[in-house]
Scaffold this motif. Structure first.
Motif, short mmCIF file in Angstrom:
data_model
loop_
_atom_site.label_atom_id
_atom_site.label_comp_id
_atom_site.label_asym_id
_atom_site.label_seq_id
_atom_site.Cartn_x
_atom_site.Cartn_y
_atom_site.Cartn_z
N GLY A 49 6.01 -6.20 3.40
CA GLY A 49 5.32 -7.44 3.10
C GLY A 49 3.82 -7.21 3.01
N PRO A 50 3.05 -8.28 2.79
CA PRO A 50 1.60 -8.14 2.65
C PRO A 50 0.89 -7.68 3.92
N GLY A 51 1.53 -7.83 5.07
CA GLY A 51 0.89 -7.40 6.31
C GLY A 51 1.24 -5.99 6.72
N PHE A 52 2.17 -5.37 6.02
CA PHE A 52 2.66 -4.05 6.43
C PHE A 52 1.56 -2.99 6.43
N PHE A 53 0.90 -2.81 5.30
CA PHE A 53 -0.09 -1.74 5.20
C PHE A 53 -1.36 -2.02 6.02
N PRO A 54 -1.89 -3.26 6.05
CA PRO A 54 -3.03 -3.49 6.94
C PRO A 54 -2.71 -3.20 8.41
N ILE A 55 -1.50 -3.58 8.84
CA ILE A 55 -1.12 -3.31 10.23
C ILE A 55 -0.97 -1.81 10.46
N ALA A 56 -0.31 -1.12 9.54
CA ALA A 56 -0.11 0.32 9.69
C ALA A 56 -1.44 1.08 9.69
N ILE A 57 -2.31 0.73 8.75
CA ILE A 57 -3.59 1.44 8.65
C ILE A 57 -4.49 1.12 9.84
N SER A 58 -4.51 -0.15 10.27
CA SER A 58 -5.36 -0.49 11.41
C SER A 58 -4.82 0.14 12.70
N ALA A 59 -3.49 0.25 12.84
CA ALA A 59 -2.93 0.93 14.01
C ALA A 59 -3.32 2.41 14.00
N LEU A 60 -3.24 3.03 12.84
CA LEU A 60 -3.65 4.43 12.73
C LEU A 60 -5.14 4.60 13.04
N LEU A 61 -5.97 3.68 12.52
CA LEU A 61 -7.41 3.72 12.82
C LEU A 61 -7.66 3.54 14.30
#
Length: 151
Positions: free
Chosen positions: A41-53
Motif C-alpha cells: 500500500g501507500p504506507g509500505f515504502f515510507p514505513i520500510a525506509i524510515s524504519a531502516l533509517l
C-alpha cells in the motif's frame, strides 16, 4: 555562519537529526494503509525506509557514543549546505503556486550556481535543459499532471 566542533559531537548531532526524521516519517506514514509484500500500500515504502533509517541512525549514534577518544574537529554550517537547504525550503513553499516546472527550474538554477559554481548563463542554460528533461519524463512519457501554478 560556520562553527567548529568535535567529530564525535557532529556525528551525534547528525544521528539525532536522522533519528528524528525517521520517527517523524514513521509516525506520518502509520496512518496510511500498509498492504502486504505482494500488494504494498501507500504506507509500505515510507514505513520500510524510515524504519531502516531509524536503525542506521541508532547504529551511528551508538558508535559515536561508544567512541573513546575525541578526534579531530569538523566545521559545520558550510555556505553551500545552508544555501541548498534554503533553496529546498523555498521550493516546497512555491511548488504549487508557481507551478512545478518554473519552481524546479529556479531550484536547479540555484543549485548549479551555488554547487557547480558555473557562470549565470551556463547555470540558466543547464537549468532550462534539465527542466525540459523533467517535463519530457513526467508530462510526456509518464503522463503525470504536475502543478501548473496559479499565475
Amino acid at each position: 555562519m560556520a562553527f567548529k566542533t568535535s567529530k564525535r559531537r557532529g556525528e551525534v548531532a547528525i544521528a539525532l537529526v536522522l533519528l528524528a526524521l525517521a520517527v517523524h516519517v514513521l509516525w506520518m506514514a502509520s496512518n496510511m494503509p500498509v498492504g502486504s509484500l505482494a500488494s504494498p500500500g501507500p504506507g509500505f515504502f515510507p514505513i520500510a525506509i524510515s524504519a531502516l533509517l531509524g536503525i542506521v541512525s541508532l547504529a551511528m549514534l551508538g558508535q559515536a557514543l561508544l567512541e573513546q577518544k575525541e578526534s579531530s574537529g569538523v566545521v559545520l554550517g558550510h555556505r553551500e549546505i545552508v544555501l541548498t537547504t534554503v533553496a529546498l525550503i523555498a521550493l516546497t513553499v512555491v511548488f504549487e503556486t508557481a507551478g512545478a516546472f518554473p519552481a524546479l527550474g529556479a531550484f536547479l538554477l540555484v543549485l548549479f550556481k551555488v554547487l557547480a559554481k558555473v557562470a549565470w548563463w551556463n547555470a540558466t542554460l543547464l537549468a532550462a535543459l534539465c527542466t525540459a528533461g523533467l517535463w519530457f519524463v513526467f508530462s510526456w512519457l509518464l503522463g503525470v499532471q504536475l502543478p501548473a501554478g496559479v499565475f
